[in-house]
Scaffold this motif. Structure first.
Motif, short mmCIF file in Angstrom:
data_model
loop_
_atom_site.label_atom_id
_atom_site.label_comp_id
_atom_site.label_asym_id
_atom_site.label_seq_id
_atom_site.Cartn_x
_atom_site.Cartn_y
_atom_site.Cartn_z
N PHE A 96 -28.78 -21.56 -11.44
CA PHE A 96 -30.22 -21.53 -11.54
C PHE A 96 -30.82 -21.96 -10.20
O PHE A 96 -30.14 -22.59 -9.38
N VAL A 97 -32.08 -21.64 -9.97
CA VAL A 97 -32.65 -21.80 -8.63
C VAL A 97 -32.73 -23.25 -8.17
O VAL A 97 -32.77 -23.52 -6.97
N GLY A 98 -32.72 -24.20 -9.09
CA GLY A 98 -32.79 -25.60 -8.71
C GLY A 98 -31.44 -26.24 -8.47
O GLY A 98 -31.32 -27.47 -8.42
N LEU A 99 -30.43 -25.42 -8.30
CA LEU A 99 -29.04 -25.87 -8.21
C LEU A 99 -28.82 -26.95 -7.15
O LEU A 99 -28.23 -28.00 -7.41
N ASP A 100 -29.27 -26.71 -5.91
CA ASP A 100 -29.01 -27.66 -4.84
C ASP A 100 -29.80 -28.95 -5.03
O ASP A 100 -29.30 -30.05 -4.72
N MET A 101 -31.00 -28.85 -5.53
CA MET A 101 -31.79 -30.05 -5.81
C MET A 101 -31.09 -30.91 -6.85
O MET A 101 -31.00 -32.14 -6.72
N ALA A 102 -30.54 -30.26 -7.88
CA ALA A 102 -29.84 -31.00 -8.93
C ALA A 102 -28.59 -31.67 -8.39
O ALA A 102 -28.29 -32.82 -8.73
N GLY A 103 -27.84 -30.97 -7.53
CA GLY A 103 -26.62 -31.55 -6.99
C GLY A 103 -26.89 -32.78 -6.16
O GLY A 103 -26.18 -33.79 -6.26
N THR A 104 -27.93 -32.72 -5.32
CA THR A 104 -28.27 -33.88 -4.49
C THR A 104 -28.74 -35.04 -5.35
O THR A 104 -28.36 -36.20 -5.13
N ARG A 105 -29.57 -34.74 -6.34
CA ARG A 105 -30.05 -35.80 -7.24
C ARG A 105 -28.89 -36.44 -7.99
O ARG A 105 -28.82 -37.68 -8.12
N LEU A 106 -27.97 -35.64 -8.47
CA LEU A 106 -26.85 -36.18 -9.23
C LEU A 106 -25.95 -37.04 -8.35
O LEU A 106 -25.35 -38.02 -8.83
N SER A 107 -25.87 -36.72 -7.06
CA SER A 107 -25.01 -37.49 -6.16
C SER A 107 -25.49 -38.94 -6.01
O SER A 107 -24.73 -39.80 -5.56
N LEU A 108 -26.73 -39.21 -6.38
CA LEU A 108 -27.22 -40.58 -6.36
C LEU A 108 -26.57 -41.44 -7.44
O LEU A 108 -26.63 -42.67 -7.38
N GLU A 109 -25.96 -40.78 -8.42
CA GLU A 109 -25.38 -41.49 -9.56
C GLU A 109 -23.91 -41.81 -9.38
O GLU A 109 -23.29 -42.40 -10.27
N GLY A 110 -23.30 -41.42 -8.26
CA GLY A 110 -21.89 -41.73 -8.06
C GLY A 110 -21.20 -40.73 -7.17
O GLY A 110 -21.84 -39.93 -6.48
N ASP A 111 -19.87 -40.75 -7.19
CA ASP A 111 -19.05 -39.89 -6.34
C ASP A 111 -18.56 -38.68 -7.14
O ASP A 111 -17.97 -38.84 -8.22
N PHE A 112 -18.80 -37.49 -6.59
CA PHE A 112 -18.43 -36.25 -7.25
C PHE A 112 -17.56 -35.42 -6.32
O PHE A 112 -17.40 -35.73 -5.14
N VAL A 113 -17.01 -34.35 -6.86
CA VAL A 113 -16.29 -33.37 -6.05
C VAL A 113 -16.89 -32.00 -6.34
O VAL A 113 -17.29 -31.70 -7.47
N SER A 114 -17.02 -31.18 -5.30
CA SER A 114 -17.50 -29.82 -5.48
C SER A 114 -16.77 -28.91 -4.50
O SER A 114 -16.17 -29.39 -3.53
N VAL A 115 -16.82 -27.63 -4.79
CA VAL A 115 -16.19 -26.64 -3.92
C VAL A 115 -17.28 -26.02 -3.06
O VAL A 115 -18.25 -25.47 -3.59
N TYR A 116 -17.12 -26.12 -1.75
CA TYR A 116 -18.16 -25.70 -0.82
C TYR A 116 -17.72 -24.46 -0.06
O TYR A 116 -16.61 -24.42 0.49
#
Length: 290
Positions: free
Chosen positions: A116-136
């Motif tokens: 969805f179009v808010g994808l990057d905003m959501a990822g950055t916001r979620l990163s405030l809650e801890g350490d994640f892994v993603s495929v870039y």
């Protein structure tokens, strides 16, 4: 040119969202008329997925799609430069308790994140809650690539893997306690894909969701971001963990993913990533769509 674009996005991010949002919507409406090849892709996708709509209704939906896409492009500056306090105020998280409970129990987590179009905003916001892994996936434009990478890694200790790092590194990260921010809903070609329906159209779909969940012993948590009107920001919804997933049937599990995604898309069709050629890869003997 890329540096000029980034500088403009940086300047705009100082504006309140109530002003930035209409500017982004107007920019997106302009793109509808300027970027003709992508407009054609969007209209083809909408014709395939919403045959019940009239041509005029699909054109109107396409224009709304470009409007929210334009917003997401300009509002990306918030993900790149806004303070943690402003990001928390801009993106509300519902259902965070699901993720926290699984982590407290020591369960690996796989976040199912549609495009969805808010994808990057959501990822950055979620990163405030801890350490994640993603495929870039590195971008061809090095300037844009730098800032996209920055936006996804600026808070806490985020692990960004490339597709060349392989499944083993991803599974290891999940087992170590990092939830995976996973985006499996694009057309990645024939390799490792099977054809299952998406809006009634056979779509090449990777089987990574059930396979990774099985390998890591991970629980799947749906993760959907909704862009709200005007200056109201975003809502990131972490849904209830999926029960009985994965099963022993990879195709059935992949069908379940697409069926769930279709249901969510129907609740906000203008916000899905229709500029992508989702049906590019066709079953043997079928003609090209785009």
């Amino acid at each position: 040119m890329s540096r000029i674009i980034v500088a403009l996005i940086w300047l705009l991010h100082f504006l309140p969202l109530s002003i930035l949002a209409p500017i982004g919507s107007g920019f997106g409406r302009l793109l509808y008329w300027v970027i003709v090849p992508r407009r054609k892709v969007v209209l083809i996708n909408l014709r395939l997925c919403f045959p019940e709509l009239s041509e005029a209704e699909r054109c109107a939906l396409a224009k709304r799609h470009f409007a929210v896409t334009g917003r997401s492009m300009l509002e990306r500056g918030l993900a790149w430069w806004a303070s943690a306090e402003r990001l928390r105020a801009t993106v509300r998280i519902d259902g965070l308790e699901h993720l926290q409970a699984l982590k407290a129990a020591g369960r690996p987590v796989l976040l199912l994140v549609p495009h969805f179009v808010g994808l990057d905003m959501a990822g950055t916001r979620l990163s405030l809650e801890g350490d994640f892994v993603s495929v870039y996936s590195p971008q061809k434009d090095k300037v844009i690539d730098r800032w996209l990478h920055h936006g996804r890694s600026r808070f806490n200790d985020q692990l960004l893997l490339s597709r060349h790092d392989g499944v083993r590194a991803t599974v290891k990260a999940m087992k170590s306690g990092r939830p995976l921010y996973y985006l499996p809903d694009l057309d990645y070609g024939r390799k490792e894909s099977i054809f299952v329906p998406f809006f009634g159209v056979q779509a090449a779909t990777i089987t990574g969701l059930p396979r990774l969940a099985r390998l890591a012993g991970a629980t799947v948590v749906p993760c959907v971001v909704r862009m709200k009107p005007g200056g109201e920001g975003y809502v990131l919804d972490l849904g209830a963990p999926w029960a009985d997933y994965p099963s022993d049937d990879v195709e059935a599990d992949t069908r379940r993913m697409n069926a769930w995604l279709e249901g969510v898309v129907r609740t906000m069709p203008e916000q899905y990533y229709w500029v992508h050629r989702r049906f590019k890869t066709r079953p043997e003997g079928e003609p090209r769509i785009y």
